[in-house]
Scaffold this active site. Sequence first.
Site, PDB file in Angstrom:
ATOM      1  N   GLU A   1      -5.029  15.287 -28.042  1.00  0.00           N
ATOM      2  CA  GLU A   1      -3.602  15.016 -28.255  1.00  0.00           C
ATOM      3  C   GLU A   1      -3.114  15.846 -29.433  1.00  0.00           C
ATOM      4  OE1 GLU A   1      -0.120  14.479 -28.113  1.00  0.00           O
ATOM      5  OE2 GLU A   1      -1.000  13.046 -26.690  1.00  0.00           O
TER       6      GLU A   1
ATOM      7  N   PHE B   1      -0.238   9.677 -30.749  1.00  0.00           N
ATOM      8  CA  PHE B   1      -0.727   8.809 -29.682  1.00  0.00           C
ATOM      9  C   PHE B   1       0.419   7.914 -29.211  1.00  0.00           C
ATOM     10  CE2 PHE B   1      -4.817  10.351 -30.236  1.00  0.00           C
ATOM     11  CZ  PHE B   1      -5.754   9.681 -29.465  1.00  0.00           C
ATOM     12  N   GLY B   2       0.392   7.582 -27.932  1.00  0.00           N
ATOM     13  CA  GLY B   2       1.440   6.753 -27.360  1.00  0.00           C
ATOM     14  C   GLY B   2       2.410   7.541 -26.500  1.00  0.00           C
ATOM     15  N   GLY B   3       2.403   8.865 -26.639  1.00  0.00           N
ATOM     16  CA  GLY B   3       3.209   9.715 -25.780  1.00  0.00           C
ATOM     17  C   GLY B   3       4.712   9.525 -25.933  1.00  0.00           C
ATOM     18  N   THR B   4       5.435   9.967 -24.916  1.00  0.00           N
ATOM     19  CA  THR B   4       6.900   9.905 -24.929  1.00  0.00           C
ATOM     20  C   THR B   4       7.399   8.483 -25.096  1.00  0.00           C
ATOM     21  OG1 THR B   4       7.104  11.880 -23.547  1.00  0.00           O
ATOM     22  CG2 THR B   4       8.978  10.367 -23.560  1.00  0.00           C
ATOM     23  N   CYS B   5       6.838   7.547 -24.335  1.00  0.00           N
ATOM     24  CA  CYS B   5       7.369   6.183 -24.312  1.00  0.00           C
ATOM     25  C   CYS B   5       7.378   5.538 -25.688  1.00  0.00           C
ATOM     26  CB  CYS B   5       6.565   5.328 -23.329  1.00  0.00           C
ATOM     27  SG  CYS B   5       7.102   3.606 -23.300  1.00  0.00           S
TER      28      CYS B   5
ATOM     29  N   HIS C   1      20.104 -23.307 -11.395  1.00  0.00           N
ATOM     30  CA  HIS C   1      21.553 -23.370 -11.574  1.00  0.00           C
ATOM     31  C   HIS C   1      21.830 -23.972 -12.946  1.00  0.00           C
ATOM     32  CE1 HIS C   1      25.782 -23.877 -10.602  1.00  0.00           C
ATOM     33  NE2 HIS C   1      25.696 -25.092 -11.127  1.00  0.00           N
TER      34      HIS C   1
END
Length: 456
Positions: free
Chosen positions: A31, A35-39, A439
């Site tokens: 990487e 870490f974790g990328g785009t998101c 409801h």
Amino acid sequence: MTRYDIAVIGAGSGNFLINRSVRDKRVAIIEENRFGGTCLNVGCIPTKMFVHTADIATWIRDSARFGLDARLDDVRWADIRDRIFGRIDPNAVEARQGRVTGANTTVLDGHAIFTDDHTLAVDLADRTEEVTADTVVIAAGGRPVVPAEIADGGVPFETSDTVMRIDALPRSMTILGGGFIGSEFAHIFSALGVEVTIVVRGDALVRRTDEEISKRFTELAGKQWNLCLGHAVTAARTTGAGVALELDDGSTVESEMLLLATGRAPNTDRLGLDSTGVELRDDGRIVVDEFGRTTAPGVWALGDISSEFALKHVANHEARTIAHNLAHPDDLRAFDHRYVPSAVFSHPQLAGVGLTERQAEEAGHRIAVSTRAYADTAYGWAMEDTTGICKVIADKDTGLLLGAHIMGPDASTLIQPAIQALHFATPARAMARGQYWIHPAMSEVLENALLGLDLR
């Protein structure tokens, strides 16, 4: 050269591959960014944290019609930004640290380039390390598209990767692009006091949604933001006040800040794939089969670099599927992309799953369509909502749901029962009458839409 059993390029959803099924394998995860990328870092998570803040600002401004006199005194942008990334950034560090300390896992902080199907040259801070692996998984994601007119103009601009970390809010912003990303950032920045203008080539926003939803959303957007529909940018230049875009009708749009939201491109051009047997589509995405295999033996791909769905929940699904396939080569599972849902966290929210009305007709279905308003439900009354709708499409011959599309508060949550019905082939009538609907909850708008289908 260092040999591994598995090399994973990209630590976004690629990080999901490192689980118990590979605990006896020697794994490298490569990487070059966080870490974790785009998101985690520049996409889903921080944007939704900004969206929630924008929603609160909108509620405050809208409170008078509920008999509440409230006022938004100030927007402390730096505090908003730092609160959000004060949570995001440690998460990225912790995700990396978890891999560094993992058994049989090596983290290489660098950029990988293929020299053949199974050999990678990884540019590290102090050296280039050559890596070979029996199995390579490409999960290197994508990056924002910069149109040639903008690049050639040499003007300053932001993208979804950068705009959330700016130092101060501009007074005005032009957003080039009216898809999911542009619509979300328009809500964020306009709610925080920025004058927003959106420039798009087409005649409507979020055109990948159902046509009726797109039309209604565009009408509402025009009441919140300045819309320049049906116009292409021919040139861009820097001005004393910021950036000016020259449009194909001779007009000019000027603002302090330019935000590009013209889509994302896969990072395939940065990986040296011409040294491999990995084939690409015309749009640059990697060709994969239903199991995630590329055209090069032992090389797999997932997420934005190969999928037609640039969505985190799709990338996660593909990562889980490939993780199974690597561990069980004699029992391969296929990706399930039949009913991929999506949501736009703008104002109002949009959510959809399955076929649009036009797609259902073009596929040859004999369809029934039903649309119900939020305002037709008790909770819709409580919210004083006058624009929210739920639209469902079903097959008259089978009684099965074909698609559902919602515009309004909490659309991204309300759509979930329809996603479930599609995946488990629950007939629309059974879905409506085969269970209780609370409801007066907002979910009754979906119940009412289902009951309105003419399936005789």
